[in-house]
Each structure stands twice: as structure tokens, then as C-alpha cells.
Design an enzyme around this catalytic site. Structure first.
Site, PDB file in Angstrom:
ATOM      1  N   SER A  86      -4.733  -7.445 -10.547  1.00  0.00           N
ATOM      2  CA  SER A  86      -4.226  -6.111 -10.877  1.00  0.00           C
ATOM      3  C   SER A  86      -5.264  -5.131 -11.441  1.00  0.00           C
ATOM      4  O   SER A  86      -4.921  -3.983 -11.720  1.00  0.00           O
ATOM      5  CB  SER A  86      -3.081  -6.247 -11.887  1.00  0.00           C
ATOM      6  OG  SER A  86      -3.598  -6.708 -13.122  1.00  0.00           O
ATOM      7  N   THR A 131       2.665  -0.378  -6.810  1.00  0.00           N
ATOM      8  CA  THR A 131       2.032   0.602  -7.696  1.00  0.00           C
ATOM      9  C   THR A 131       1.983   1.990  -7.068  1.00  0.00           C
ATOM     10  O   THR A 131       1.999   2.127  -5.835  1.00  0.00           O
ATOM     11  CB  THR A 131       0.585   0.148  -8.002  1.00  0.00           C
ATOM     12  OG1 THR A 131      -0.115   1.195  -8.661  1.00  0.00           O
ATOM     13  CG2 THR A 131      -0.185  -0.202  -6.728  1.00  0.00           C
ATOM     14  N   ASP A 132       1.850   3.003  -7.910  1.00  0.00           N
ATOM     15  CA  ASP A 132       1.698   4.371  -7.391  1.00  0.00           C
ATOM     16  C   ASP A 132       0.318   4.586  -6.774  1.00  0.00           C
ATOM     17  O   ASP A 132       0.103   5.574  -6.067  1.00  0.00           O
ATOM     18  CB  ASP A 132       1.963   5.415  -8.490  1.00  0.00           C
ATOM     19  CG  ASP A 132       1.014   5.328  -9.675  1.00  0.00           C
ATOM     20  OD1 ASP A 132       0.169   4.407  -9.712  1.00  0.00           O
ATOM     21  OD2 ASP A 132       1.120   6.183 -10.580  1.00  0.00           O
ATOM     22  N   GLU A 133      -0.623   3.656  -7.035  1.00  0.00           N
ATOM     23  CA  GLU A 133      -1.996   3.860  -6.527  1.00  0.00           C
ATOM     24  C   GLU A 133      -2.064   3.812  -5.006  1.00  0.00           C
ATOM     25  O   GLU A 133      -3.050   4.261  -4.429  1.00  0.00           O
ATOM     26  CB  GLU A 133      -2.947   2.823  -7.128  1.00  0.00           C
ATOM     27  CG  GLU A 133      -3.002   2.910  -8.635  1.00  0.00           C
ATOM     28  CD  GLU A 133      -4.214   2.236  -9.248  1.00  0.00           C
ATOM     29  OE1 GLU A 133      -5.171   1.927  -8.529  1.00  0.00           O
ATOM     30  OE2 GLU A 133      -4.185   2.028 -10.475  1.00  0.00           O
ATOM     31  N   TYR A 156      -8.266  -2.731  -4.697  1.00  0.00           N
ATOM     32  CA  TYR A 156      -6.974  -3.089  -5.304  1.00  0.00           C
ATOM     33  C   TYR A 156      -5.827  -2.322  -4.639  1.00  0.00           C
ATOM     34  O   TYR A 156      -4.852  -2.914  -4.148  1.00  0.00           O
ATOM     35  CB  TYR A 156      -6.980  -2.811  -6.818  1.00  0.00           C
ATOM     36  CG  TYR A 156      -5.587  -2.778  -7.422  1.00  0.00           C
ATOM     37  CD1 TYR A 156      -4.844  -3.947  -7.533  1.00  0.00           C
ATOM     38  CD2 TYR A 156      -5.006  -1.579  -7.842  1.00  0.00           C
ATOM     39  CE1 TYR A 156      -3.548  -3.930  -8.057  1.00  0.00           C
ATOM     40  CE2 TYR A 156      -3.720  -1.545  -8.370  1.00  0.00           C
ATOM     41  CZ  TYR A 156      -2.990  -2.719  -8.471  1.00  0.00           C
ATOM     42  OH  TYR A 156      -1.720  -2.696  -8.977  1.00  0.00           O
ATOM     43  N   LYS A 160      -2.682  -3.608  -2.252  1.00  0.00           N
ATOM     44  CA  LYS A 160      -1.257  -3.401  -2.574  1.00  0.00           C
ATOM     45  C   LYS A 160      -0.572  -2.610  -1.451  1.00  0.00           C
ATOM     46  O   LYS A 160       0.566  -2.908  -1.078  1.00  0.00           O
ATOM     47  CB  LYS A 160      -1.102  -2.658  -3.910  1.00  0.00           C
ATOM     48  CG  LYS A 160      -1.515  -3.429  -5.146  1.00  0.00           C
ATOM     49  CD  LYS A 160      -0.672  -4.664  -5.412  1.00  0.00           C
ATOM     50  CE  LYS A 160       0.734  -4.354  -5.866  1.00  0.00           C
ATOM     51  NZ  LYS A 160       1.461  -5.609  -6.270  1.00  0.00           N
TER      52      LYS A 160
HETATM   53  P1  NAD Z   1      -1.358  -8.932 -14.717  1.00  0.00           P
HETATM   54  O1  NAD Z   1      -2.739  -9.008 -14.149  1.00  0.00           O
HETATM   55  O2  NAD Z   1      -1.175  -8.753 -16.174  1.00  0.00           O
HETATM   56  O3  NAD Z   1      -0.543 -10.249 -14.298  1.00  0.00           O
HETATM   57  C1  NAD Z   1      -0.613 -10.817 -13.030  1.00  0.00           C
HETATM   58  C2  NAD Z   1      -0.029 -12.228 -13.090  1.00  0.00           C
HETATM   59  O4  NAD Z   1      -0.100 -12.793 -11.767  1.00  0.00           O
HETATM   60  C3  NAD Z   1      -0.795 -13.172 -14.019  1.00  0.00           C
HETATM   61  O5  NAD Z   1       0.108 -13.924 -14.805  1.00  0.00           O
HETATM   62  C4  NAD Z   1      -1.555 -14.075 -13.050  1.00  0.00           C
HETATM   63  O6  NAD Z   1      -1.796 -15.376 -13.579  1.00  0.00           O
HETATM   64  C5  NAD Z   1      -0.622 -14.116 -11.856  1.00  0.00           C
HETATM   65  N1  NAD Z   1      -1.329 -14.423 -10.604  1.00  0.00           N
HETATM   66  C6  NAD Z   1      -2.476 -13.848 -10.143  1.00  0.00           C
HETATM   67  N2  NAD Z   1      -2.848 -14.415  -8.972  1.00  0.00           N
HETATM   68  C7  NAD Z   1      -1.897 -15.357  -8.679  1.00  0.00           C
HETATM   69  C8  NAD Z   1      -1.716 -16.262  -7.599  1.00  0.00           C
HETATM   70  N3  NAD Z   1      -2.600 -16.320  -6.588  1.00  0.00           N
HETATM   71  N4  NAD Z   1      -0.625 -17.065  -7.600  1.00  0.00           N
HETATM   72  C9  NAD Z   1       0.260 -17.013  -8.628  1.00  0.00           C
HETATM   73  N5  NAD Z   1       0.119 -16.196  -9.689  1.00  0.00           N
HETATM   74  C10 NAD Z   1      -0.937 -15.375  -9.718  1.00  0.00           C
HETATM   75  O7  NAD Z   1      -0.647  -7.779 -13.877  1.00  0.00           O
HETATM   76  P2  NAD Z   1       0.444  -6.700 -14.342  1.00  0.00           P
HETATM   77  O8  NAD Z   1      -0.249  -5.516 -14.897  1.00  0.00           O
HETATM   78  O9  NAD Z   1       1.507  -7.375 -15.129  1.00  0.00           O
HETATM   79  O10 NAD Z   1       1.034  -6.274 -12.908  1.00  0.00           O
HETATM   80  C11 NAD Z   1       2.113  -6.988 -12.329  1.00  0.00           C
HETATM   81  C12 NAD Z   1       2.461  -6.350 -11.003  1.00  0.00           C
HETATM   82  O11 NAD Z   1       2.835  -5.005 -11.185  1.00  0.00           O
HETATM   83  C13 NAD Z   1       1.314  -6.332 -10.000  1.00  0.00           C
HETATM   84  O12 NAD Z   1       1.818  -6.606  -8.725  1.00  0.00           O
HETATM   85  C14 NAD Z   1       0.764  -4.925 -10.084  1.00  0.00           C
HETATM   86  O13 NAD Z   1       0.182  -4.524  -8.867  1.00  0.00           O
HETATM   87  C15 NAD Z   1       2.024  -4.146 -10.382  1.00  0.00           C
HETATM   88  N6  NAD Z   1       1.843  -2.893 -11.152  1.00  0.00           N
HETATM   89  C16 NAD Z   1       1.125  -2.877 -12.304  1.00  0.00           C
HETATM   90  C17 NAD Z   1       1.011  -1.703 -13.030  1.00  0.00           C
HETATM   91  C18 NAD Z   1       0.252  -1.633 -14.336  1.00  0.00           C
HETATM   92  O14 NAD Z   1       0.081  -0.551 -14.877  1.00  0.00           O
HETATM   93  N7  NAD Z   1      -0.196  -2.732 -14.896  1.00  0.00           N
HETATM   94  C19 NAD Z   1       1.614  -0.530 -12.559  1.00  0.00           C
HETATM   95  C20 NAD Z   1       2.336  -0.583 -11.355  1.00  0.00           C
HETATM   96  C21 NAD Z   1       2.454  -1.780 -10.667  1.00  0.00           C
HETATM   97  O1  TDX Z   2     -13.115   1.269 -19.771  1.00  0.00           O
HETATM   98  C1  TDX Z   2     -12.403   2.087 -19.155  1.00  0.00           C
HETATM   99  N1  TDX Z   2     -12.722   3.410 -19.195  1.00  0.00           N
HETATM  100  C2  TDX Z   2     -12.021   4.379 -18.536  1.00  0.00           C
HETATM  101  O2  TDX Z   2     -12.352   5.565 -18.617  1.00  0.00           O
HETATM  102  C3  TDX Z   2     -11.260   1.687 -18.368  1.00  0.00           C
HETATM  103  C4  TDX Z   2     -10.849   0.238 -18.278  1.00  0.00           C
HETATM  104  C5  TDX Z   2     -10.546   2.668 -17.712  1.00  0.00           C
HETATM  105  N2  TDX Z   2     -10.917   3.968 -17.765  1.00  0.00           N
HETATM  106  C6  TDX Z   2     -10.133   4.983 -17.035  1.00  0.00           C
HETATM  107  C7  TDX Z   2      -9.920   4.686 -15.568  1.00  0.00           C
HETATM  108  C8  TDX Z   2      -8.557   5.292 -15.284  1.00  0.00           C
HETATM  109  O3  TDX Z   2      -8.696   6.668 -14.993  1.00  0.00           O
HETATM  110  O4  TDX Z   2      -8.821   4.986 -17.610  1.00  0.00           O
HETATM  111  C9  TDX Z   2      -7.806   5.139 -16.608  1.00  0.00           C
HETATM  112  C10 TDX Z   2      -6.879   3.930 -16.642  1.00  0.00           C
HETATM  113  O5  TDX Z   2      -7.637   2.810 -16.214  1.00  0.00           O
HETATM  114  P1  TDX Z   2      -6.968   1.348 -16.059  1.00  0.00           P
HETATM  115  O6  TDX Z   2      -6.327   0.977 -17.352  1.00  0.00           O
HETATM  116  O7  TDX Z   2      -8.016   0.450 -15.492  1.00  0.00           O
HETATM  117  O8  TDX Z   2      -5.782   1.638 -15.035  1.00  0.00           O
HETATM  118  P2  TDX Z   2      -5.764   2.211 -13.536  1.00  0.00           P
HETATM  119  O9  TDX Z   2      -7.068   2.047 -12.874  1.00  0.00           O
HETATM  120  O10 TDX Z   2      -5.198   3.600 -13.603  1.00  0.00           O
HETATM  121  O11 TDX Z   2      -4.714   1.187 -12.859  1.00  0.00           O
HETATM  122  C11 TDX Z   2      -3.544   0.758 -13.580  1.00  0.00           C
HETATM  123  O12 TDX Z   2      -2.395   1.453 -13.177  1.00  0.00           O
HETATM  124  C12 TDX Z   2      -1.829   1.161 -11.930  1.00  0.00           C
HETATM  125  C13 TDX Z   2      -3.319  -0.753 -13.428  1.00  0.00           C
HETATM  126  O13 TDX Z   2      -4.504  -1.439 -13.795  1.00  0.00           O
HETATM  127  C14 TDX Z   2      -2.888  -1.122 -12.046  1.00  0.00           C
HETATM  128  O14 TDX Z   2      -2.591  -2.507 -11.971  1.00  0.00           O
HETATM  129  C15 TDX Z   2      -1.653  -0.326 -11.720  1.00  0.00           C
HETATM  130  O15 TDX Z   2      -1.278  -0.589 -10.400  1.00  0.00           O
END
Ligand code: NAD
Ligand code: TDX
Length: 350
Positions: A86, A131-133, A156, A160
Site C-alpha cells: 500500500s 483507492t482514489d489514486e 502502486y 490497484k
Molecule cells: P496496510 O499496508 O496497512 O495493510 C496491508 C495488509 O495486507 C497487511 O496486513 C499485510 O500483511 C497484508 N498483505 C500484504 N501482502 C499480502 C499478501 N500477499 N497476502 C496476504 N496478505 C498480504 O494497508 P492499508 O493502508 O490498511 O490499506 C488496505 C487497503 O485499502 C489496500 O488495498 C489499499 O490499497 C486500500 N486503501 C488504502 C488507503 C490508505 O489511505 N491507507 C486509502 C484507500 C484505499
Molecule cells: O515523508 C513524506 N513526505 C511527504 O511529503 C511522506 C511519507 C509523504 N509525503 C507526502 C506525499 C503525499 O503528497 O504526503 C502526502 C501523503 O503521502 P502518503 O502518506 O505516502 O500517502 P499517499 O501517497 O497520498 O497514498 C495514501 O493514500 C491513498 C496511501 O498510502 C495509499 O495506500 C492510499 O491508496
């Protein structure tokens, strides 16, 4: 009893979804399938791990045979698929794991569901969390809608986007009962400290530099993780097969403004004078392919299923900072690899 497979429930968002479902639906049995990568941590689920309607299974979604056997063994009624690599920066460094887990892993799950459900789709559901990305980058104005064309820029987001296309293809080709949601940036407890908000809270506490990419002018739309979990619950139960829902907070922040809020809140809670940590801000080379702005229009979800974010951002940030300040042990264990030891103690070689 409904059997629901949640993938990636040892991760950040998955753990909040599993907690909500285990506590709210005692008549569902929740199976958490997780590989426990660096991002997966069973300590996230300590409060529910002994509940009778919760089971943890260690496994890798990239292993297609394993996934098929697991489906045959448990005959799940539904899947909520969150397992993924992620973190955008890691995908720039090493794209292949993203291709394997996010694309191949998703197809393995689709194939297993298709094989075991075998056209008997009544009461079945395959929920893909995205994700919105995938929509790419906005300029100063406008929003992402459910029908915005895909335009991903990082490995990434491209992985997705690819998984979203495959999920829709299995619906259109085989009739698989799928549903997809695309959510904006989440924040809150249990997020691995590589993402912006937990990394910067941690660094402010430890007087370490805050690496701001570029000029800090990129904009993200932040949603509290529990609100995302609640949206998934509402969509899982109320959405129709083949539908897509956008989830977002209508809460846009320029990175540099958000960072100043974090500094103010953390300094206050640590009893430091206002502005003490401003000096930690360090502008560094921009992220390659850095999307300028994300902003979600979630009108469909709000109007059709009545969901809306429950928390004001200021309140969400207070809760999040408090959580990290009160969970230093969690921070140390996820970053030191101690949770592996915890896993072995709790689950042995299962
Ligand atoms: P995260 O990285 O915190 O957690 C991912 C989990 O998936 C972990 O527990 C990891 O062990 C497990 N995993 C990874 N590879 C695996 C594999 N091959 N088999 C089984 N398990 C595996 O991620 P998150 O931030 O909780 O995101 C969860 C979901 O939501 C993702 O699909 C991500 O794309 C989506 N998402 C995240 C965000 C965000 O802001 N974090 C926003 C929108 C969508
Ligand atoms: O050290 C940093 N400095 C910085 O300026 C990091 C880690 C990030 N950033 C910036 C990059 C982005 O513009 O901050 C913003 C947020 O960064 P992240 O926390 O890495 O998130 P982003 O890249 O926006 O992606 C997240 O949102 C959508 C999640 O990681 C994804 O899993 C989700 O799908």
C-alpha cells in the site's frame, strides 16, 4: 452463520474493518487472511483475537493453490479484500511486489471465489477495497466521480487500477457478484509509521527532521479510518452487484498546512512552546510522479446509502496524536520486528 473472509485484516484499515464486523455482527464468522508482511501486525487485533466469531489464518494471496484450497475448506459467503502492498514510495523503489500482491493476488481470489461459488451467486459478495489514486491527479479544481476515467501514475496506483479492472471484468464476463469502493487518504490509529501522518507525529516526538516532498503543495483528502470502515459496512450490506462507490471526507489539506497542524497539536500535547518543532520542517526532493491533488466526491454514497463522515478533522487529529503518544510500545514493536516474536508466541507454527 455467514462466513466472511477479510484479507489484510492485520493491516491498518483491515484491522478496523475486522473489529467493526466482529463486534457488530456476532452471527458472522470473520476469517482474517494475512501474510503478515512488515505492515501486518496481529497486535492491531488483540482486543478481538479471542472472540468466538474470529479466526486468523496466515497465508499469501499470491499462492493461488493455497487460496483455492482455503475457499474449498471454508466455503466463504463473502470476501472483503484489503490485502495489498500500500505504500507509494515502496512501489517506486520495488514495483514487482505490488504487481504480485495487488494484481496476481487479486486474480487468485477472484478465481477461488468463481470456482467454489460455481455460478451459485445468491447471497454471495466479493468486495474489493480500492483507492482514489487510480483516478490520477486533479488540478486546482474538480473532483473524482465514480465514472472518472482511470489515469494512475505510480506503480502502486497502476497495480490497484489493474486489480479494479480485473474485478469488473469478472463481473461482466462471469457474473461474479462484485462491488468496489475507492477511498481517499486514511489516517488514524494503527497506521504504519511510513505514511505521512504517523511518520511525522513520530518524528516530531523524537525531534527528527520532517521530510516534506517538493514544496509541500500537494493536496490530499483525509478521512478517519473508522469512518472508512463504517462506509465499507454500509456498502457491503447496501450496495448492488457491479456498483462502485467513492468514499471521501470532503477534507482537503495542502501537505504543508497539515504538517503545521500536526506540529501545533503534538507540541501542545508534549508541553512544548508553540512553534518549537517548526525548525524540523525539511524540504526534500519531490516524489517521482507525485500526484498534485486528490479530492473525492462521495455524493452517491451519501445520498444512496446515507453514509457521511462522523468526525471533524480537528477531532480526528487529536484522537490520532493521542493514540500514537499513548502507544509508544506499539510503535517500537512494529518498527523493530518484535511483532514476529509475538506472532510465534501466540500462534506457534499454525
Ligand atoms: P496496510 O499496508 O496497512 O495493510 C496491508 C495488509 O495486507 C497487511 O496486513 C499485510 O500483511 C497484508 N498483505 C500484504 N501482502 C499480502 C499478501 N500477499 N497476502 C496476504 N496478505 C498480504 O494497508 P492499508 O493502508 O490498511 O490499506 C488496505 C487497503 O485499502 C489496500 O488495498 C489499499 O490499497 C486500500 N486503501 C488504502 C488507503 C490508505 O489511505 N491507507 C486509502 C484507500 C484505499
Ligand atoms: O515523508 C513524506 N513526505 C511527504 O511529503 C511522506 C511519507 C509523504 N509525503 C507526502 C506525499 C503525499 O503528497 O504526503 C502526502 C501523503 O503521502 P502518503 O502518506 O505516502 O500517502 P499517499 O501517497 O497520498 O497514498 C495514501 O493514500 C491513498 C496511501 O498510502 C495509499 O495506500 C492510499 O491508496
Amino acid at each position: 452463520m455467514k462466513k466472511i473472509l477479510i484479507t489484510g485484516a492485520a493491516g491498518f484499515i483491515g484491522s478496523h474493518v475486522a473489529r467493526l464486523f466482529v463486534n457488530k455482527y456476532p452471527d458472522y464468522h470473520i476469517y482474517n487472511l494475512d501474510k503478515l508482511t512488515y505492515a501486518g501486525n496481529l497486535e492491531n487485533l488483540k482486543d478481538i483475537e479471542h472472540k468466538p466469531n474470529y479466526t486468523f489464518i496466515k497465508g499469501d494471496i499470491v499462492d493461488g493453490n493455497f487460496m483455492l484450497e482455503l475457499f474449498k475448506q471454508h466455503r466463504f459467503d463473502a470476501v472483503i479484500h484489503l490485502a495489498a502492498e500500500s505504500h507509494v514510495d515502496r512501489s517506486i523503489d520495488k514495483p514487482m511486489e505490488f504487481i504480485m500482491t495487488n494484481i496476481v493476488g487479486t486474480v487468485n481470489l477472484l478465481n477461488a471465489a468463481k470456482a467454489v461459488w460455481d455460478g451459485q451467486y445468491k447471497g454471495k459478495r466479493f468486495y474489493h477495497v480500492s483507492t482514489d489514486e487510480v483516478y490520477g491527479s486533479l488540478g486546482e479544481e474538480g473532483y473524482f466521480y465514480e465514472d472518472t476515467a482511470y489515469d494512475p501514475h505510480s506503480p502502486y496506483s497502476a497495480s490497484k487500477a489493474s486489480s479494479d479492472h480485473l474485478v469488473r471484468a469478472y463481473h461482466d464476463t462471469y457474473g461474479l457478484p462484485v462491488i468496489i469502493s475507492n477511498c481517499s487518504n486514511n489516517y488514524g490509529p494503527n497506521q504504519f509509521p511510513e505514511k505521512l501522518i504517523p511518520l511525522f507525529i513520530n518524528n516530531i516526538c523524537n525531534n527528527k527532521p520532517l521530510p516534506v516532498y517538493g514544496k509541500g503543495e500537494n493536496v490530499r483528502d483525509w478521512l478517519y479510518v473508522v469512518d472508512h470502515a463504517q462506509a465499507i459496512d454500509v456498502i457491503f450490506h447496501g450496495g448492488e452487484n457491479g456498483e462502485t462507490f467513492n468514499i471521501g471526507g470532503h477534507n482537503e489539506w495542502k501537505n504543508i498546512d497539515l504538517i503545521r497542524v500536526l506540529i501545533r497539536v503534538v507540541d501542545r500535547k508534549l508541553g512544548r512552546a508553540p512553534g518549537t518543532s517548526d525548525k524540523l520542517i525539511t524540504f526534500v526532493t519531490d516524489r517521482a510522479g507525485h500526484d498534485l491533488r486528490y479530492a473525492i466526491d462521495s455524493t452517491k454514497l451519501q445520498q444512496k446509502l446515507g453514509w457521511k463522515p462522523s468526525l471533524q478533522f480537528e477531532k480526528g487529529i487529536e484522537l490520532t496524536v493521542d493514540w500514537y503518544l499513548n502507544n509508544q510500545e506499539w510503535l517500537e514493536s512494529v518498527t523493530s520486528g518484535n511483532y514476529q516474536k509475538y506472532y510465534e508466541e501466540m500462534y506457534g507454527n499454525r
